[in-house]
Structure formats: C-alpha cells, structure tokens
Scaffold this motif. Structure first.
Motif, PDB file in Angstrom:
ATOM      1  N   HIS A   1      16.381  -6.975 -30.719  1.00 31.12           N
ATOM      2  CA  HIS A   1      15.751  -7.020 -29.617  1.00 31.12           C
ATOM      3  C   HIS A   1      16.415  -7.223 -28.401  1.00 31.12           C
ATOM      4  O   HIS A   1      16.591  -7.886 -27.570  1.00 31.12           O
ATOM      5  CB  HIS A   1      14.740  -8.142 -29.266  1.00 31.12           C
ATOM      6  CG  HIS A   1      13.565  -7.903 -30.450  1.00 31.12           C
ATOM      7  ND1 HIS A   1      12.428  -6.860 -30.368  1.00 31.12           N
ATOM      8  CD2 HIS A   1      13.059  -8.302 -31.413  1.00 31.12           C
ATOM      9  CE1 HIS A   1      11.597  -6.971 -31.296  1.00 31.12           C
ATOM     10  NE2 HIS A   1      11.919  -8.047 -32.016  1.00 31.12           N
TER      11      HIS A   1
ATOM     12  N   TRP B   1       9.857  -9.580 -26.399  1.00 31.21           N
ATOM     13  CA  TRP B   1      10.228  -9.939 -25.036  1.00 31.21           C
ATOM     14  C   TRP B   1       8.785 -10.217 -24.236  1.00 31.21           C
ATOM     15  O   TRP B   1       9.044 -11.229 -23.215  1.00 31.21           O
ATOM     16  CB  TRP B   1      10.786  -8.651 -24.272  1.00 31.21           C
ATOM     17  CG  TRP B   1      12.164  -8.735 -24.604  1.00 31.21           C
ATOM     18  CD1 TRP B   1      12.790  -7.873 -25.485  1.00 31.21           C
ATOM     19  CD2 TRP B   1      13.315  -9.430 -24.276  1.00 31.21           C
ATOM     20  NE1 TRP B   1      14.290  -8.090 -25.827  1.00 31.21           N
ATOM     21  CE2 TRP B   1      14.427  -9.133 -25.129  1.00 31.21           C
ATOM     22  CE3 TRP B   1      13.189 -10.780 -23.525  1.00 31.21           C
ATOM     23  CZ2 TRP B   1      15.691  -9.814 -24.752  1.00 31.21           C
ATOM     24  CZ3 TRP B   1      14.560 -11.424 -23.281  1.00 31.21           C
ATOM     25  CH2 TRP B   1      15.586 -10.917 -23.875  1.00 31.21           C
TER      26      TRP B   1
ATOM     27  N   CYS C   1       7.424  -4.324 -25.954  1.00 31.60           N
ATOM     28  CA  CYS C   1       7.832  -5.183 -27.034  1.00 31.60           C
ATOM     29  C   CYS C   1       7.457  -6.549 -27.094  1.00 31.60           C
ATOM     30  O   CYS C   1       7.333  -7.222 -26.392  1.00 31.60           O
ATOM     31  CB  CYS C   1       9.415  -5.319 -26.861  1.00 31.60           C
ATOM     32  SG  CYS C   1      10.291  -6.492 -27.763  1.00 31.60           S
TER      33      CYS C   1
ATOM     34  N   CYS D   1      13.920  -1.337 -25.513  1.00 28.92           N
ATOM     35  CA  CYS D   1      14.590  -2.299 -26.040  1.00 28.92           C
ATOM     36  C   CYS D   1      15.377  -2.118 -27.377  1.00 28.92           C
ATOM     37  O   CYS D   1      15.012  -0.925 -27.965  1.00 28.92           O
ATOM     38  CB  CYS D   1      13.468  -3.474 -26.594  1.00 28.92           C
ATOM     39  SG  CYS D   1      13.791  -5.006 -27.458  1.00 28.92           S
TER      40      CYS D   1
ATOM     41  N   CYS E   1      14.702  -2.767 -30.310  1.00 30.19           N
ATOM     42  CA  CYS E   1      13.859  -2.322 -31.367  1.00 30.19           C
ATOM     43  C   CYS E   1      13.054  -1.011 -31.195  1.00 30.19           C
ATOM     44  O   CYS E   1      12.466  -0.316 -32.257  1.00 30.19           O
ATOM     45  CB  CYS E   1      12.473  -3.458 -31.380  1.00 30.19           C
ATOM     46  SG  CYS E   1      11.513  -3.320 -30.040  1.00 30.19           S
TER      47      CYS E   1
HETATM   48 ZN   LIG Z   1      12.135  -5.417 -28.898  1.00 25.88          ZN
END
Ligand SMILES: [Zn+2]
Length: 310
Positions: free
Chosen positions: A255, A60, A57, A48, A50
C-alpha cells in the motif's frame, strides 16, 4: 510511540527497491513516500501501490479515519505552508541546531507522526517504513514528539544516479500524463552531495543512521536485509527471507502511497544492479560528476576511476 524506519538518500539511489524488500519482512509495513501523500493522494487521489485510487483503498481509509477522523479533516494547504516554511534543504543547518524545534517544525512533524501511528495500528506492524528520501524531512522528524526515528541512508554511485536523472520516466499513477523530473548531470551531482552530506549531519546529531550502498545491497540482499532488520529492532528467522530467490524476489501487493513506479510491482522483481551508466553515460559527463562528488564517493568507498576508463 511509532517506530519509524525512514529511507533517506538522493532520488534514484534505490530506496524504492530497498523499501519493497523491507516491506516483505514480518512486523514491517511500507508506506511509500509519505511526503507526497498530502498532495498526490489526499488531494489528487492518485493510485495506491495496491492499484486502487487512494480514496478507494481500504488500508488508507482506515489510516485516515484513525489519524484525522477522515482525510477530509486534513488541511492540505496548511501542511504545504508548513512544508515550505520548514522542510527545505537550506533550512537543514537550522534544523540541525539545538534551537531547531520551532512550533512550525513540531506541527509539521506531527502530521507525519499521526500517519505513522495510525498505520502501525491498522497494519499491526511494529515498524512502519517511510521512503520519503528527503534529508530535510528526516531532520524535521528528529523533532517529532511521538516518533522513534531510525534512518537507513541509501547511497548509490553518483554517476549512476546522475545518468538515471537524465532519462525520461513516466508516472503510471497519473495514467502516463505526467513525467518524472529530470536533472542535468551537474545539477544531480550538486544535489547528490548536499543530500548525502545532510544524512551524515543527522547521524552526528545522535539519530541512529545506518548507511547502505545500493550496489552492495544488490550483491547480497539476504545479508543486507538481515542487517537492516537488526537495525530496526526486528531480528529475522531464516524463513522470513523465503521470498528472496536466485536473482529475484516474489513480492506481495503493498500500500505504498506514492513514489517510484516500482511500487506497483507484484510478483517477480528482478534483483539486478542497474549499471547501464557505465556504458551509456558520456565520458565527459561521468568525469564531471566524478569530480564534483569525488570526496564523498571516496568516503563511501567508490572507485573514482571506473573499469571502462582504465
Ligand atoms: Zn492500497
């Protein structure tokens, strides 16, 4: 009903940059290229924006729980079969016709609509941004039942785009194993025409489409973002653009599920127009692309003869 801002255009036109800046605006949540979520994230568990693996994550995971009671309940093979049946550039004329909404089109669109709705709920955003780019997908989403679709059509000079497609770029989300696709300049030029024309057709079918030029966007990001926020129905206050500085933007982690490596950038992102092609793209290839894309380049306001040739 999910409010969706779809960033469309042919690849290497700057959609990721536009998405990253829009994602900083209040009320907006940038999701990346949702078209690739099924394979690259649900199945391959890529990273992701992030930095975490998709399965790790939190954002998600919550989206998957809300949308499908967990990502494991998504039949990815089914999504791919639907994609192959409906989301192809050659199907755009059918999708754009009055009878375009087949059962398969609606079912395929519903997978995206469920992701958008859940992402809006989890993030608390009024508008979610899908930077999938593909014109055929935008035509599919026109038929989605629960989506308020607005499209930002990002165009960039076809010669800059074609030059970019000749370069090698690795994909960090696969830890450098995989490279992004490359196209010859002739192929890029044809695809540039087809994808950009498809967004013109979408606008003629009544979908709100706002066309922006990559070069203009970078010349004045403040004005461009203000215009796009209005288009999205979320007008800005002056403080909302504090993340824009002279020549760069300060980005928070996002994200983004899939897309260009720029989705991993956190902190300073230079806002500089990439016009390396003007010097580095061989003249013969530049002219070929200029000839093939001439009509649309002119329609979008690009000069056919560039300074270094004059
Ligand atoms: Zn993420």
């Amino acid at each position: 009903m999910a409010q969706v801002l779809f960033l469309g255009g042919f690849g290497r036109s700057g959609t990721t940059l536009v998405e990253r800046l829009l994602g900083e605006l209040p009320g907006m949540c940038a999701l990346g290229e949702v078209v690739h979520l099924w394979q690259r994230d649900i199945r391959d568990d890529e990273r992701c924006g992030c930095g975490a693996r998709f399965s790790g994550c939190r954002f998600w995971r919550q989206v998957g729980d809300r949308a499908f009671n967990g990502w494991s309940n998504v039949d990815v093979d089914r999504v791919h079969r639907l994609r192959d049946a409906v989301e192809r550039t050659r199907h755009i004329p059918r999708l754009a016709s009055a009878t375009g909404a087949t059962h398969e089109v609606r079912e395929y669109a519903s997978y995206f609509a469920q992701v958008y709705t859940a992402a809006a709920e989890v993030s608390g955003a009024r508008v979610v941004i899908d930077s999938s780019k593909h014109s055929a997908l935008a035509h599919v989403l026109r038929w989605a039942d629960d989506v308020d679709l607005r499209v930002v059509h990002v165009v960039r000079d076809a010669r800059g785009v074609a030059y970019s497609w000749t370069k090698t770029v690795s994909r960090p989300e696969t830890d450098g194993v995989d490279e992004m696709t490359r196209y010859s300049p002739g192929r890029s030029a044809m695809l540039w025409n087809a994808h950009n024309a498809a967004f013109g057709l979408l606008a003629r079918r009544g979908v709100p489409v706002r066309r922006i030029r990559y070069e203009e966007f970078l010349a004045d990001p403040r004005a461009a973002l203000t215009g796009l926020a209005d288009f999205a129905g979320l007008p800005l206050t002056p403080d909302d653009l504090d993340f824009l500085r002279a020549g760069h933007a300060d980005l928070r982690p996002g994200h983004s599920a899939a897309g260009n490596p720029m989705r991993f950038t956190v902190g300073r992102l230079a806002l500089r127009r990439d016009d390396a092609w003007v010097r580095a793209f061989p003249r013969s290839q530049r002219r070929l692309v200029g000839a093939v894309c001439g009509p649309l380049l002119r329609a979008y306001g690009y000069p056919i003869t560039i300074a270094s040739e004059a």
